[in-house]
Structures are given as C-alpha cells and as structure tokens.
Design a protein around this motif. Structure first.
Motif, mmCIF file in Angstrom:
data_model
loop_
_atom_site.group_PDB
_atom_site.id
_atom_site.type_symbol
_atom_site.label_atom_id
_atom_site.label_comp_id
_atom_site.label_asym_id
_atom_site.label_seq_id
_atom_site.Cartn_x
_atom_site.Cartn_y
_atom_site.Cartn_z
ATOM 1 N N ASP A 3 0.857 -1.186 0.000
ATOM 2 C CA ASP A 3 0.000 0.000 0.000
ATOM 3 C C ASP A 3 0.894 1.237 0.000
ATOM 4 O O ASP A 3 1.656 1.476 0.930
ATOM 5 C CB ASP A 3 -0.894 -0.006 1.232
ATOM 6 N N THR A 4 0.815 2.030 -1.048
ATOM 7 C CA THR A 4 1.668 3.214 -1.172
ATOM 8 C C THR A 4 0.921 4.511 -0.903
ATOM 9 O O THR A 4 1.460 5.588 -1.135
ATOM 10 C CB THR A 4 2.297 3.277 -2.574
ATOM 11 N N SER A 5 -0.308 4.429 -0.433
ATOM 12 C CA SER A 5 -1.051 5.658 -0.149
ATOM 13 C C SER A 5 -0.457 6.329 1.092
ATOM 14 O O SER A 5 -0.016 5.682 2.018
ATOM 15 C CB SER A 5 -2.532 5.358 0.072
ATOM 16 N N SER A 6 -0.426 7.622 1.077
ATOM 17 C CA SER A 6 0.174 8.364 2.194
ATOM 18 C C SER A 6 -0.931 8.981 3.042
ATOM 19 O O SER A 6 -1.338 10.113 2.824
ATOM 20 C CB SER A 6 1.120 9.437 1.662
ATOM 21 N N GLN A 7 -1.392 8.214 3.986
ATOM 22 C CA GLN A 7 -2.386 8.715 4.927
ATOM 23 C C GLN A 7 -1.696 8.966 6.266
ATOM 24 O O GLN A 7 -0.898 8.159 6.716
ATOM 25 C CB GLN A 7 -3.505 7.692 5.123
ATOM 26 N N THR A 8 -2.016 10.095 6.857
ATOM 27 C CA THR A 8 -1.425 10.412 8.159
ATOM 28 C C THR A 8 -2.490 10.286 9.237
ATOM 29 O O THR A 8 -3.661 10.597 9.011
ATOM 30 C CB THR A 8 -0.844 11.835 8.181
#
Length: 87
Positions: A3-8
């Motif tokens: 998973d390469t999504s950047s969720q903070t």
C-alpha cells in the motif's frame, strides 16, 4: 502488493499536559519529612506520657508545613499549569 497511499494519522492531544512528577520536589520532600518526624516524636511522647515532648513534635509538624509552603513559594515546588493559574 504494497500500500503506497500516504495517509497520516491525526492525534488529538490536550493543549498542555498536566505535570507528572507526582510531588517529587524539594518542597514536597521537606514537608513530608517534617510531618513524619514530628508525628514520630509526638507518638513517642504519647507512649511515654511526656506532654512537653508531644508539643515539640507538633511544633516540628508546623515547621515542616510552613517550610514546605515557603519552599514552594520560592520556586522549589511543582510548577503550576497555565490553566490552573488563570482560573
């Protein structure tokens, strides 16, 4: 697959954390030692009936309380939280 999504992640913290030293200050130690020594002297005077020694023990307790208050006011106590000071 990675998973390469950047969720903070959002953290909701209080504006100021309360002090966590639980009274580990010079003023607190002085007060507690003064109260304990005075109570011990008064207890010994109570067991062997010596009235003047009992009052000496109570005097030591008062000195411990006043000394702790003076040390706290001199800055050797726990730092007050800003929200407590303003209230």
């Amino acid at each position: 697959m990675v998973d390469t999504s950047s969720q903070t992640e959002v953290a909701y913290l209080p504006p100021v954390s309360p002090p966590t030293n639980h009274g580990h200050t010079t003023a607190a130690w002085f007060t507690m030692v003064g109260i304990m020594v005075g109570a011990f002297v008064a207890a010994i005077a109570f067991v062997i009936p010596v009235v003047w020694l009992f009052w000496v023990g109570m005097g030591i307790v008062v000195v411990g309380l006043v000394g702790g208050l003076l040390l706290r006011n001199m800055g050797y106590g726990q730092v007050a939280v800003a929200a407590e000071r303003d209230a």
